[in-house]
Design an enzyme around this catalytic site. Sequence first.
Site, mmCIF file in Angstrom:
data_model
loop_
_atom_site.group_PDB
_atom_site.id
_atom_site.type_symbol
_atom_site.label_atom_id
_atom_site.label_comp_id
_atom_site.label_asym_id
_atom_site.label_seq_id
_atom_site.Cartn_x
_atom_site.Cartn_y
_atom_site.Cartn_z
ATOM 1 N N GLY A 59 0.828 -1.199 0.000
ATOM 2 C CA GLY A 59 0.000 0.000 0.000
ATOM 3 C C GLY A 59 0.866 1.254 0.000
ATOM 4 C CB SER A 77 4.657 -3.306 -2.631
ATOM 5 O OG SER A 77 4.281 -2.170 -3.364
ATOM 6 C CD1 TRP A 78 3.011 -0.038 3.266
ATOM 7 C CD2 TRP A 78 4.576 1.545 2.983
ATOM 8 N NE1 TRP A 78 3.169 0.623 4.476
ATOM 9 C CE2 TRP A 78 4.119 1.590 4.330
ATOM 10 C CE3 TRP A 78 5.561 2.435 2.578
ATOM 11 C CZ2 TRP A 78 4.610 2.506 5.246
ATOM 12 C CZ3 TRP A 78 6.061 3.348 3.501
ATOM 13 C CH2 TRP A 78 5.584 3.379 4.816
ATOM 14 C CG ASP A 101 7.502 -4.169 -10.000
ATOM 15 O OD1 ASP A 101 6.636 -3.317 -10.258
ATOM 16 O OD2 ASP A 101 7.725 -4.595 -8.856
ATOM 17 C CG HIS A 159 4.488 -4.563 -7.799
ATOM 18 N ND1 HIS A 159 5.682 -4.196 -7.197
ATOM 19 C CD2 HIS A 159 3.503 -4.242 -6.911
ATOM 20 C CE1 HIS A 159 5.428 -3.674 -6.007
ATOM 21 N NE2 HIS A 159 4.120 -3.697 -5.812
#
Length: 321
Positions: free
Chosen positions: A45, A112-113, A269, A297
């Site tokens: 996120g 990711s985040w 990605d 991703h």
Amino acid sequence: MFDKFLFPEIEPFNSGFLKVSDLHSIYYEEAGNPDGYPVVYLHGGPGAGITPGNRRFFDPKFYRAILFDQRGCGKSTPFLELRENTSWDLVADLEKLREHLGIEKWLVFGGSWGSTLSLFYSQTHPERVVGMIIRGIFLARQFEVDAVFSNKASAGSVFPEEYERYINHIPEEERDDIVKAYFKRLTSPDEKIRNEASIRYMTWESTCCTLLPQEEELDIKRDRYVLSEPLLECHYFLNNMFCDSDNHILERIDIVKDIPTIIVQGRYDMCCPPVTAYDLHKAMPKSKLVIAPDASHLVWEPGIQENLIKSLEEFKKLFIL
């Protein structure tokens, strides 16, 4: 198949809410072996939340998997709350959760985040981290945000038709700062405006996250992350991820350079381009960089799944229960 390499579905053996401030309570759950090696899962996120499928990455006979919804999303309360919602609040929540569960040290697993938060946490509490498995690397630099959300020459050049739909939601006079313009709509008092902006934003981001397009239509009533992820991402982006410099992570990399780390990255990605993983690997020469040649991703892509499972198997060799 989207679950080719995963372990069978599993229910938590423990779950609950931890009050982390006067305002926020975070939902957490534990799955697998109660006496197993602890590993904490950090979702993406900001604002994506956890799903039941996330438990399936961890061998239930070996790992004690801890998963939780970060502030403002998933089952954590209050939903969509931006107050007291910063990178450092989330780092503090991780420590409170570790202490609450009586864990001395744990393996940190994030994408990711979640890779960003893994690094923030590990740089703040290196003595609590036995290793990191991180994928789809985001180093919280402004050019990484711009490459996806504000620059036609990057992700927009690969997906021009979807990028056009994304920016066309914003009037031309506001396009000098696309993220700010979306945030204005995501915080509108008009629910219809908020919902339309959320769907358009997430449609664009989802386009950048998969090697092959996903046909599933986004549905706010079914998937609450369609509301929380755009809002929380823009909140964090507009505040520079609450960092004191644009290169916060790499400037402090010496703190974590000796922590055993495996970096998994999709070759194609477009959401978190491979250059970010490569920059991190160069800064952490003892880390292992794994490039999935057939992936983008999304954590559910087979090439990403396979290498994350292999990484978790590799870490077993370091742990003595």
